[in-house]
Enzyme design. Sequence first.
Site, PDB file in Angstrom:
ATOM      1  N   GLU A 179       0.811  -1.216   0.000  1.00 41.09           N
ATOM      2  CA  GLU A 179       0.000   0.000   0.000  1.00 41.09           C
ATOM      3  C   GLU A 179       0.851   1.276   0.000  1.00 41.09           C
ATOM      4  O   GLU A 179       1.229   1.781   1.065  1.00 41.09           O
ATOM      5  CB  GLU A 179      -0.932   0.009   1.228  1.00 41.09           C
ATOM      6  CG  GLU A 179      -1.815   1.243   1.306  1.00 41.09           C
ATOM      7  CD  GLU A 179      -2.782   1.243   2.482  1.00 41.09           C
ATOM      8  OE1 GLU A 179      -3.520   2.230   2.627  1.00 41.09           O
ATOM      9  OE2 GLU A 179      -2.800   0.260   3.246  1.00 41.09           O
ATOM     10  N   LYS A 221      -2.391  -2.027  -3.236  1.00 37.29           N
ATOM     11  CA  LYS A 221      -3.445  -1.163  -2.685  1.00 37.29           C
ATOM     12  C   LYS A 221      -3.014   0.299  -2.883  1.00 37.29           C
ATOM     13  O   LYS A 221      -2.429   0.914  -1.987  1.00 37.29           O
ATOM     14  CB  LYS A 221      -3.680  -1.472  -1.194  1.00 37.29           C
ATOM     15  CG  LYS A 221      -4.780  -0.596  -0.568  1.00 37.29           C
ATOM     16  CD  LYS A 221      -5.151  -1.046   0.837  1.00 37.29           C
ATOM     17  CE  LYS A 221      -6.175  -0.097   1.459  1.00 37.29           C
ATOM     18  NZ  LYS A 221      -6.697  -0.542   2.744  1.00 37.29           N
TER      19      LYS A 221
END
Length: 346
Positions: A179, A221
């Site tokens: 992420e 992500k």
Amino acid sequence: MSKYSEELRATAKAMVAKGKGILAMDESNGTCNKRFQKLGIPATEEYRQMYRTLILTTPNLADYVSGPILYDETIRQTTPEGVSLLAVIKEAGMIPGIKVDTGAKELAGHTDEKVTEGLDDLRDRLAEYYKMGARFAKWRAVITIGNNIPSKGCIEANAHSLARYAALCQECGLVPIVEPEVLIDGDHTLQKCWDVTDATLHEVFKQLHAQSVAYDQMILKPSMVIAGKDCPQQTSVEDVAEATISCLLKNVPATVAGIAFLSGGQSMQQSSAHLNEMNKRFGDQCPWPVTFSYARAIQQPALDHWSGHKANIAEAQSRLLKRAQCNSAASRGEYSAEMEKELAIA
């Protein structure tokens, strides 16, 4: 190659199965307590337990959510009746995940920039989480756009940490969610966000490659490419979708198992509309599934309604499910503003 490769591949695929996304319920106790305090909910472990149980026992949640990302306290908790929350997740047919970074700290030598920490003893922690039943993990890096930032040093430091984390996850049998969040805060333009996201993703995949991370056994992500919250020129849904997908197609290898966006400060409706537009217009061009990994954009209506009262649990769960349904539809390119009205709460 990890001895878990086959299992990792199957898990990653299940995490982004058609119409499903990932529920980010991994806020730290401190963050959770702050949200509780705003609503007058007692900031105690007992109430955090009740809230997390409310989320995970929502009927039919598994129809729209492949799995939740948990916090360390949550993965060890039970329901108020004494049933392990991990057992609740598995019984519902979802995959348990765990947040493993220890937060973003000031980056030495770089004013206003941060680096995410948590690599020390990570191998041991991952082995414990796998033994407990977790099958994926999450590590968040934050990139801030501002005056002369992000610096090359900040992007490189965060990308390197993400890659080291991802390699350790795959060694230990957990699918890494990688992420790199480019923050929405600031007055930057859509183009500036595109440039920073481009540079960040380029460096992240360079480092992932250097650490021998298997792309088909990981989930990316990312944040969406969007103008800063304070930018006088706010962007249309169409422009966000086009800019985001063009940046991903340029930087993300086709073999990556899936893309699961964070909502990153957008409103619930915005995050659904942007995800929907991407799938509706560009779904056929994307080599990977494009879905959601939202937190507040799914949970907020439930938290607001529950407000710590047992009598409100059923209706709070209904509100949670409705947001999950909206985002599931968006991941298939089938969301519309009408859905918001149809699912509106009287």
